[in-house]
Structure formats: structure tokens, C-alpha cells
Scaffold this motif. Structure first.
Motif, PDB file in Angstrom:
ATOM      1  N   ASN A  25       0.844  -1.187   0.000  1.00  0.00           N
ATOM      2  CA  ASN A  25       0.000   0.000   0.000  1.00  0.00           C
ATOM      3  C   ASN A  25       0.887   1.247   0.000  1.00  0.00           C
ATOM      4  O   ASN A  25       1.606   1.494   0.966  1.00  0.00           O
ATOM      5  N   PRO A  26       0.846   2.044  -1.051  1.00  0.00           N
ATOM      6  CA  PRO A  26       1.740   3.209  -1.129  1.00  0.00           C
ATOM      7  C   PRO A  26       1.420   4.296  -0.119  1.00  0.00           C
ATOM      8  O   PRO A  26       2.256   5.166   0.148  1.00  0.00           O
ATOM      9  N   TYR A  27       0.218   4.248   0.448  1.00  0.00           N
ATOM     10  CA  TYR A  27      -0.179   5.274   1.400  1.00  0.00           C
ATOM     11  C   TYR A  27       0.175   4.886   2.835  1.00  0.00           C
ATOM     12  O   TYR A  27       0.081   5.712   3.742  1.00  0.00           O
ATOM     13  N   GLU A  28       0.586   3.651   3.030  1.00  0.00           N
ATOM     14  CA  GLU A  28       1.043   3.211   4.345  1.00  0.00           C
ATOM     15  C   GLU A  28       2.556   3.304   4.473  1.00  0.00           C
ATOM     16  O   GLU A  28       3.073   3.722   5.510  1.00  0.00           O
ATOM     17  N   ASP A  29       3.282   2.925   3.426  1.00  0.00           N
ATOM     18  CA  ASP A  29       4.741   2.986   3.454  1.00  0.00           C
ATOM     19  C   ASP A  29       5.239   3.082   2.013  1.00  0.00           C
ATOM     20  O   ASP A  29       5.357   2.072   1.312  1.00  0.00           O
ATOM     21  N   HIS A  30       5.537   4.315   1.587  1.00  0.00           N
ATOM     22  CA  HIS A  30       5.940   4.504   0.200  1.00  0.00           C
ATOM     23  C   HIS A  30       7.264   3.830  -0.110  1.00  0.00           C
ATOM     24  O   HIS A  30       7.459   3.298  -1.209  1.00  0.00           O
ATOM     25  N   GLU A  31       8.193   3.834   0.827  1.00  0.00           N
ATOM     26  CA  GLU A  31       9.511   3.242   0.554  1.00  0.00           C
ATOM     27  C   GLU A  31       9.393   1.748   0.281  1.00  0.00           C
ATOM     28  O   GLU A  31      10.041   1.227  -0.635  1.00  0.00           O
ATOM     29  N   VAL A  32       8.573   1.051   1.044  1.00  0.00           N
ATOM     30  CA  VAL A  32       8.362  -0.378   0.808  1.00  0.00           C
ATOM     31  C   VAL A  32       7.679  -0.589  -0.536  1.00  0.00           C
ATOM     32  O   VAL A  32       8.048  -1.486  -1.312  1.00  0.00           O
ATOM     33  N   PHE A  33       6.688   0.239  -0.831  1.00  0.00           N
ATOM     34  CA  PHE A  33       5.981   0.159  -2.111  1.00  0.00           C
ATOM     35  C   PHE A  33       6.948   0.398  -3.274  1.00  0.00           C
ATOM     36  O   PHE A  33       6.950  -0.348  -4.264  1.00  0.00           O
ATOM     37  N   SER A  34       7.785   1.427  -3.149  1.00  0.00           N
ATOM     38  CA  SER A  34       8.735   1.761  -4.199  1.00  0.00           C
ATOM     39  C   SER A  34       9.720   0.621  -4.439  1.00  0.00           C
ATOM     40  O   SER A  34      10.048   0.283  -5.592  1.00  0.00           O
ATOM     41  N   ARG A  35      10.200   0.007  -3.359  1.00  0.00           N
ATOM     42  CA  ARG A  35      11.125  -1.119  -3.523  1.00  0.00           C
ATOM     43  C   ARG A  35      10.440  -2.289  -4.218  1.00  0.00           C
ATOM     44  O   ARG A  35      11.070  -2.981  -5.045  1.00  0.00           O
ATOM     45  N   VAL A  37       8.095  -2.141  -6.441  1.00  0.00           N
ATOM     46  CA  VAL A  37       8.037  -1.825  -7.866  1.00  0.00           C
ATOM     47  C   VAL A  37       9.427  -1.982  -8.488  1.00  0.00           C
ATOM     48  O   VAL A  37       9.584  -2.523  -9.591  1.00  0.00           O
ATOM     49  N   GLY A  38      10.449  -1.521  -7.776  1.00  0.00           N
ATOM     50  CA  GLY A  38      11.814  -1.681  -8.276  1.00  0.00           C
ATOM     51  C   GLY A  38      12.210  -3.129  -8.457  1.00  0.00           C
ATOM     52  O   GLY A  38      12.990  -3.466  -9.361  1.00  0.00           O
ATOM     53  N   ASP A  39      11.652  -4.001  -7.623  1.00  0.00           N
ATOM     54  CA  ASP A  39      11.948  -5.432  -7.755  1.00  0.00           C
ATOM     55  C   ASP A  39      11.431  -5.979  -9.080  1.00  0.00           C
ATOM     56  O   ASP A  39      12.034  -6.902  -9.655  1.00  0.00           O
ATOM     57  N   LEU A 105       2.556   4.766 -12.041  1.00  0.00           N
ATOM     58  CA  LEU A 105       3.275   6.026 -11.927  1.00  0.00           C
ATOM     59  C   LEU A 105       4.652   5.834 -11.300  1.00  0.00           C
ATOM     60  O   LEU A 105       5.639   6.462 -11.715  1.00  0.00           O
ATOM     61  N   GLU A 106       4.734   4.971 -10.301  1.00  0.00           N
ATOM     62  CA  GLU A 106       6.022   4.680  -9.669  1.00  0.00           C
ATOM     63  C   GLU A 106       6.962   4.013 -10.657  1.00  0.00           C
ATOM     64  O   GLU A 106       8.160   4.360 -10.737  1.00  0.00           O
ATOM     65  N   LEU A 107       6.461   3.057 -11.418  1.00  0.00           N
ATOM     66  CA  LEU A 107       7.294   2.368 -12.400  1.00  0.00           C
ATOM     67  C   LEU A 107       7.799   3.339 -13.458  1.00  0.00           C
ATOM     68  O   LEU A 107       8.987   3.316 -13.823  1.00  0.00           O
ATOM     69  N   PHE A 108       6.913   4.190 -13.952  1.00  0.00           N
ATOM     70  CA  PHE A 108       7.327   5.183 -14.950  1.00  0.00           C
ATOM     71  C   PHE A 108       8.448   6.054 -14.395  1.00  0.00           C
ATOM     72  O   PHE A 108       9.459   6.289 -15.063  1.00  0.00           O
ATOM     73  N   THR A 114      13.449   9.566 -12.566  1.00  0.00           N
ATOM     74  CA  THR A 114      13.027  10.801 -11.912  1.00  0.00           C
ATOM     75  C   THR A 114      12.434  10.467 -10.542  1.00  0.00           C
ATOM     76  O   THR A 114      11.247  10.146 -10.430  1.00  0.00           O
ATOM     77  N   PRO A 115      13.221  10.544  -9.460  1.00  0.00           N
ATOM     78  CA  PRO A 115      12.735  10.191  -8.124  1.00  0.00           C
ATOM     79  C   PRO A 115      11.547  11.062  -7.701  1.00  0.00           C
ATOM     80  O   PRO A 115      11.511  12.264  -7.978  1.00  0.00           O
ATOM     81  N   LEU A 116      10.596  10.452  -7.018  1.00  0.00           N
ATOM     82  CA  LEU A 116       9.381  11.166  -6.642  1.00  0.00           C
ATOM     83  C   LEU A 116       9.608  12.090  -5.448  1.00  0.00           C
ATOM     84  O   LEU A 116      10.494  11.880  -4.623  1.00  0.00           O
ATOM     85  N   LEU A 117       8.756  13.112  -5.375  1.00  0.00           N
ATOM     86  CA  LEU A 117       8.815  14.159  -4.366  1.00  0.00           C
ATOM     87  C   LEU A 117       7.452  14.287  -3.713  1.00  0.00           C
ATOM     88  O   LEU A 117       6.417  14.179  -4.398  1.00  0.00           O
ATOM     89  N   SER A 118       7.430  14.499  -2.395  1.00  0.00           N
ATOM     90  CA  SER A 118       6.172  14.790  -1.712  1.00  0.00           C
ATOM     91  C   SER A 118       6.400  15.859  -0.667  1.00  0.00           C
ATOM     92  O   SER A 118       7.549  16.148  -0.284  1.00  0.00           O
TER      93      SER A 118
END
Length: 335
Positions: A25-35, A37-39, A105-108, A114-118
Motif C-alpha cells: 500500500n503506497p499510502y502506508e509505506d511509500h519506501e516499501v511500495f517503491s522497492r 516496484v523496483g523489484d 506512476l512509480e514504475l514510470f 526521476t525520483p518522486l517528491l512529496s
């Protein structure tokens, strides 16, 4: 604007199947979500056609061929909830149980580099936000209203600003004609003389903070004194709001008027985002707008929903903010 790539239904479904495997869930932990997707990338599970599309976007940006791109027929979640416009963010968190749009969006962002910003004080610090008409901002000059928007950069008054913006059409009513305008900073330069550019490059302008920022942080009123023109063709400007700082020289006022004239004369691109469209464009090396060309059902038009991300130009641009990430989350900054 003509799409640079239209996914076939088979390509869309293939990519959606891959993204569906991201069980985070990207809204609970973005870093875990991002990893997660990177996998997918690391394991070679991303379809080759999409890797190629992202490489083309990256190449166009690096060569200056284009600062704006459209992909069509992109994968979306199987159910797109209708959101309560009193508090669509909370309603999205309650109703949205799948995250294919966010994973796309994360994969793109990862494939384009282009690392994401919040922003920690906006929408719970989420990296995936919503362009949708929030009732309390109706008629106001903010992306979270039902209004047209003048040409601007997102977060003009803020110190940290995205280099690129991505907008994914989640729900775009077919009978409503709402366009996103884009003007390349290089086209603005073509209509500005050397002395006008020189004045715009000096810190002698100010921009008020937007209403949403002020609501989230009562200390925010107006930006520090800043230049409008930076780098080669980066513009920090909110039309009708950015103005000369108190005590600025007369030449600064003349340059600001010249920019307003340039904005009228410069070539522009307009795109009507449709459901499943991804529209990505430069936030600083250009300006963008929202134009309501034809609204046939205002209530229906207010349900337009775009999923949005901010991104840094590359890892080096993000790295310049190392040491100031909030809550230890890379990419999350304060106001």
C-alpha cells in the motif's frame, strides 16, 4: 496533443497484470511500495515495450526534443471509486483497495530516472496525490478546485519544486472538455529581449503561497524574494500572482510586463486528458494551465480525477536535498 505511444489493449493488460503483483500500500509505506516496484524491474518482469517507451521519454528530455509527452490507454485499477468531494483524500484511502495506478506512476518514474517528491504537510505526505475538485476550494485558484488555472508552476512560492509532473487520468468524463495547456520555457525566451531576461534573472519578485498551502501551514504567506528566470529556461512564475518585490526597480516591472506579453505570444500545446492517459511535462522548464473549453454538466465535470506525482529531474537533483528529508523518508520535504 498527439500521444507519443498508444498501448494496445493486450499491452495494457499485460502491464496491469505485472503491476497487480505489487501487494503493498503506497499510502502506508511509500519506501516499501517503491522497492516492490523496483523489484519488478530488477527481475526483468516489466514488458520490453514499456521499458522502450520510457527510454524514449528519457532521451527526448536529455536532447531537448520534447518537455511534454502523452501515453494513452495506460493500465488503471479495475474499480475507480467515486470520491466524496468534501474530503476526497480520506475517501480515497477508505475506498481504494488496489493500487495499479500508483504502481504505474512509480514504475514510470523509476524507468525514466526521476525520483518522486512529496510535501509532508499536504495530503498526509503522500507521494500520489489527486487533482480533483474539493468542495471548500470551489472557485479558487488551486489545482484542487473546479476552476480554470492560469499559467504557472506547481508550488511556485515554495523553495523545493518539482522538475516534472505526471498526471494519470483516472476518471475524465467524455462529455466535458477540459484541457491542460503547456508552454515550453524556450518558447517564452524567444519573445524576451536580453535586458528583460537579465532583469527576470535577478531576485526581485515575490509569489504568494496558494490557499491549500496556507490552510496546511498558517506561517506561509508569501515567498522569499526570488528570480523568475533560472538556469537556461526555467521559469518560477504564477500568472496574475507573481509580482515585483517592494522596492524593486522600474526595470523589473517592465520585465514582468514583457513576460506577460511573451506568455500570450508564445507557442503552446494543449492536451485533453482522457481516462487512461498519462500526461507528463516539465514543471519548471515550462508553465502549464487548466482551460475549461466546454462544460456540459458541471456536476459531472467536478468528478474529474487525475492521479498526480511530482518528480525531481534525476537522482542528483534529489540528492541536493539529502539531510532535509522529513520523517527519514527520501523525497519527502517540508514547506
Amino acid at each position: 496533443m498527439k500521444p507519443c505511444y498508444v498501448l494496445s489493449d493486450a499491452e495494457r493488460d499485460q502491464l496491469a497484470t505485472v503491476l497487480r503483483s505489487v501487494a503493498k500500500n503506497p499510502y502506508e509505506d511509500h519506501e516499501v511500495f517503491s522497492r516492490a516496484v523496483g523489484d519488478l524491474v530488477a527481475r526483468g518482469e516489466v514488458p520490453a515495450f514499456f521499458v522502450g517507451v520510457c527510454a524514449r521519454v528519457r532521451e527526448d528530455r536529455s536532447t531537448g526534443a520534447s518537455e511534454a509527452h502523452v501515453l494513452r490507454n495506460c493500465p488503471l485499477d479495475p474499480e475507480i471509486p467515486v470520491l466524496d468531494l468534501d474530503d476526497p483524500v480520506a475517501d480515497k484511502h477508505a475506498k481504494k483497495k488496489t493500487f495499479i495506478g500508483e504502481a504505474f506512476l512509480e514504475l514510470f518514474a523509476q524507468l525514466v530516472g526521476t525520483p518522486l517528491l512529496s510535501y509532508a504537510t499536504r495530503f498526509n505526505g503522500d507521494f500520489f496525490t489527486d487533482v480533483i475538485a474539493i468542495n471548500r476550494y470551489s472557485g479558487m485558484q488551486t489545482g484542487f478546485s473546479d476552476s480554470e488555472l492560469v499559467y504557472h508552476n506547481d508550488r511556485t512560492a515554495h523553495r523545493v519544486r518539482a522538475d516534472f509532473i505526471s498526471l494519470l487520468g483516472m476518471r475524465c468524463p467524455e462529455g466535458e472538455f477540459i484541457y491542460t495547456g503547456f508552454v515550453d520555457g524556450r518558447d517564452l525566451l524567444d519573445h524576451l529581449g536580453d535586458e528583460e531576461q537579465n532583469q527576470l534573472r535577478q531576485a526581485q519578485f515575490v509569489t504568494p503561497f496558494d490557499v491549500l498551502s496556507r490552510d496546511n501551514n498558517g506561517d506561509l504567506t508569501v515567498s522569499e524574494v526570488h528570480p523568475i528566470l533560472e538556469n537556461h529556461h526555467s521559469f518560477r512564475y504564477l500568472d496574475t500572482c507573481t509580482t515585483v518585490a517592494p522596492g524593486a526597480r522600474e526595470a523589473a516591472k517592465d520585465a514582468l510586463l514583457a513576460l506577460k506579453n511573451a506568455l500570450v505570444r508564445a507557442d503552446k500545446t494543449r492536451h485533453r486528458i482522457q481516462t487512461g492517459d498519462l500526461f507528463v511535462f516539465a514543471n519548471q522548464d515550462g508553465l502549464h494551465s487548466r482551460d475549461k473549453m466546454e462544460i456540459n454538466d458541471p456536476a459531472r465535470a467536478r468528478q474529474r480525477w487525475l492521479l498526480k506525482t511530482y518528480a525531481f529531474r534525476d537522482g542528483a537533483a534529489a540528492g541536493r536535498h539529502d539531510g532535509e528529508w522529513l520523517d527519514g523518508v527520501r523525497g519527502r520535504v517540508g514547506d
